[in-house]
Scaffold this active site. Structure first.
Site, PDB file in Angstrom:
ATOM      1  N   GLU A   1      -5.161   7.426   4.451  1.00 37.45           N
ATOM      2  CA  GLU A   1      -5.733   8.592   3.751  1.00 37.45           C
ATOM      3  C   GLU A   1      -7.187   8.355   3.317  1.00 37.45           C
ATOM      4  O   GLU A   1      -7.550   8.644   2.171  1.00 37.45           O
ATOM      5  CB  GLU A   1      -4.870   8.960   2.541  1.00 37.45           C
ATOM      6  CG  GLU A   1      -3.489   9.424   2.933  1.00 37.45           C
ATOM      7  CD  GLU A   1      -2.677  10.029   1.792  1.00 37.45           C
ATOM      8  OE1 GLU A   1      -3.131  10.010   0.638  1.00 37.45           O
ATOM      9  OE2 GLU A   1      -1.572  10.525   2.086  1.00 37.45           O
TER      10      GLU A   1
ATOM     11  N   GLU B   1       3.471   9.929   6.968  1.00 41.88           N
ATOM     12  CA  GLU B   1       4.017  10.186   5.620  1.00 41.88           C
ATOM     13  C   GLU B   1       4.451  11.636   5.588  1.00 41.88           C
ATOM     14  O   GLU B   1       3.628  12.535   5.811  1.00 41.88           O
ATOM     15  CB  GLU B   1       2.984   9.940   4.519  1.00 41.88           C
ATOM     16  CG  GLU B   1       2.733   8.475   4.222  1.00 41.88           C
ATOM     17  CD  GLU B   1       1.824   8.262   3.011  1.00 41.88           C
ATOM     18  OE1 GLU B   1       1.864   9.080   2.060  1.00 41.88           O
ATOM     19  OE2 GLU B   1       1.063   7.278   3.037  1.00 41.88           O
TER      20      GLU B   1
HETATM   21  O1  AHR Z   1       3.752   8.088  -0.640  1.00 42.95           O
HETATM   22  C1  AHR Z   1       3.070   8.181  -1.846  1.00 42.95           C
HETATM   23  C2  AHR Z   1       1.557   8.270  -1.670  1.00 42.95           C
HETATM   24  O2  AHR Z   1       1.254   9.519  -1.090  1.00 42.95           O
HETATM   25  C3  AHR Z   1       0.926   7.284  -0.734  1.00 42.95           C
HETATM   26  O3  AHR Z   1       0.588   6.100  -1.368  1.00 42.95           O
HETATM   27  C4  AHR Z   1      -0.308   7.982  -0.279  1.00 42.95           C
HETATM   28  O4  AHR Z   1      -0.693   7.593   1.025  1.00 42.95           O
HETATM   29  C5  AHR Z   1       0.047   9.455  -0.368  1.00 42.95           C
HETATM   30  O5  AHR Z   1      -0.924  10.173  -1.020  1.00 42.95           O
END
Ligand code: AHR
Length: 525
Positions: A199, A319
């Protein structure tokens, strides 16, 4: 007209099936047509990846709890390992997440008692470093899953990244391979999947960069890491912020333009929620998922057409999950104080089907996905010191994972429509179809996103003969908000049965109950 004629023949009846097979007074309102020749692509087993971050109780107190009677000699929680196996996990991403952007992997190797504790500036916690690279890779090996390591592209250096590859993968007699051997691992770990940061498009990220600066860093990191091991696969940090106003398309364009000769995947992140408590709007998010995937597919195509050395690039949705309740606060530290311990309810379990249907429908481009996360932190498995329970979302994940390696098919779907938020019309049935050619089985995954309406559907098969025995897996519960807890995790559980379908013209009728997720297993010869 056709339906009207058929419905006389198809008067569906199954005592065993109870409410879901009805006597149709009306013709079926919906239609799903399967065609085994309309192949989208292979359901990559890596779609059933998961994610373990140094965050809250995911690692410490989740997968790893030294001294616990529930842990083995390595400190791995045995109950969690067993539940992870049941989930069908194929790939595990680590060490973050946001954590990765402040992590120095060199702190997490060697004798545990000599490792330096550090402040984790991503989440404001104290990191003991007792769980590091060798613990993670041993954990993956024990589970039989592929490790996926995300480098520190925030505050870290390219040198650190290439040394990490060398530590894990070098077979020869080099400095970092010697360190690995000294730490007890003779043969290389062989880590194939490496993330070029997490990210980095987000201002919340330690070492956040603009797209040009990120691409410059990632290009050089990719080059250096590949020189340490040319067989590795690289995942670039794509867009993680799809909120209106964010230039996520621009971020991806720059990353793809600059890195298309080096990367194998572009990563996307999405978390969804139902803060307004509007079930049917919540269930409509699959359209956003489809839209985003299709935009990125086009972007990849555009970059590859202009690439001097095109290589296949796929999407890694590394994610994804429902996450909106355990998320309060404006800073990452405030968010972390919730532990991100979402208690999932029945409608969240339905959302799992929505995500996976979308991934299956794009099986030719989405080749990796990682549910965030595995234990305690926005997770299907929840522990305390005495034991664990399975959250509602566990069950659809485990069932869909059985379709890994199948071939995804493009099905024709017609169903009654609604207008989520008064906008574009959307069918109530959200569908994906996969086929296991060896077993002669076709799986029809159907989310009925109507809160009030059972939907009578005609299921037709275009090529090959349909068998009358139909396996039914169904997840349904009267209370959309029902949750699980310790000692009470049996409410939202799937039911299974086999029905004898009343076939006519290579099709049959089936009613999908309101707010349900159903997987029909058909035999097609
Ligand atoms: O999964 C929780 C968080 O969400 C992670 O650390 C990040 O990559 C995302 O914003």
């Amino acid at each position: 007209m056709i339906f009207a004629r058929r419905c006389n023949v198809v008067l569906a009846l199954s005592l065993a099936a109870g409410a879901s097979l009805a006597l149709y007074a009306q013709p079926p309102a919906a239609r799903i047509k399967i065609d085994t020749e309309r192949v989208i692509g292979r359901v990559d087993p890596l779609l059933f990846g998961n994610f373990t971050e140094h965050l809250g109780r995911c690692i410490y107190g989740g997968i790893f709890e030294e001294g616990s009677p529930l842990a083995d000699a390595d400190g791995f929680r045995k109950d969690v390992m067993e539940a992870t196996r049941g989930l069908g996990v194929t790939l595990l991403r680590w060490p973050g997440g946001n954590f990765a952007s402040g992590y120095n992997w060199k702190d997490g190797i060697g004798p545990r008692d000599r490792r330096p504790p550090r402040r984790d500036n991503a989440w404001g916690a104290l990191e003991s470093n007792r769980f590091g690279t060798d613990e993670f890779l041993r954990y993956c090996e024990r589970l039989g899953v592929e490790p996926y390591v995300c480098i520190n592209a925030g505050l870290g250096s390219i040198d650190d990244a290439r040394h990490w590859v060398e530590y894990c993968n070098e077979p020869g007699d080099t400095y970092w391979a010697r360190q690995r051997r000294k730490n007890g691992r003779e043969k290389p770990w062989g880590v194939k999947y490496w993330g070029l940061g997490n990210e980095i498009d987000g201002p919340w990220q330690l070492g956040h960069k603009n797209a040009e600066d990120y691409a410059r860093f990632a290009l050089e990191a990719a080059k250096a890491m590949r020189r340490a091991d040319e067989s590795i696969k690289l995942i670039a940090s794509g867009s993680s912020n799809f909120s209106p106003g964010s230039d996520w398309v621009g971020w991806n364009r720059t990353v793809l333009d600059r890195l298309n000769t080096e990367i194998d995947y572009l990563s996307l992140h999405t978390y969804i929620g139902n803060p307004e408590n509007k079930f049917e709007n919540f269930m409509a998010i699959s359209r956003d998922l489809d839209d985003r995937i299709e935009v990125v597919e086009g972007q990849i195509k555009a970059a590859l057409i202009r690439s001097p050395r095109p290589r296949p690039i796929h999407i890694a949705f590394d994610e994804w999950n429902v996450w909106y309740r355990a998320r309060s606060g404006t800073t990452e530290y405030e968010v972390a104080s919730t532990g991100l311990e979402e208690n999932y309810n029945f409608e969240d379990a339905l959302a799992m089907g929505m995500f996976l249907n979308s991934f299956f429908r794009h099986a030719d481009s989405v080749k990796m996905a990682n549910l965030a996360q595995l234990v305690n932190v926005i997770a299907p498995i929840f522990t305390n010191k005495q034991g664990m329970f399975l959250q509602t979302i566990y069950f659809p994940l485990a069932e869909y994972a059985k379709q890994r390696g199948n071939v995804a098919l493009s099905a024709l779907v017609r169903s009654p429509e609604y207008k989520p938020d008064g906008g574009r019309a959307l069918g109530y049935l959200d569908v994906s179809v996969t086929r296991d050619p060896k077993a002669g089985a076709v799986y029809v995954n159907v989310l009925n996103r109507s809160e009030k309406m059972d939907i009578a559907t005609r299921i037709e098969n275009a090529v090959g003969k349909l068998g009358s025995a139909v396996g039914v897996w169904e997840l349904n519960y009267p209370d959309l908000k029902a949750t699980h807890t310790f000692g009470d995790d049996r409410k939202v559980r799937p039911t299974t049965r086999t029905i004898e379908a009343s076939l006519s013209e290579n099709g049959f009728a089936y009613t999908f109950p309101k707010h349900s997720l159903t997987i029909l297993k058909l035999a097609v010869q």
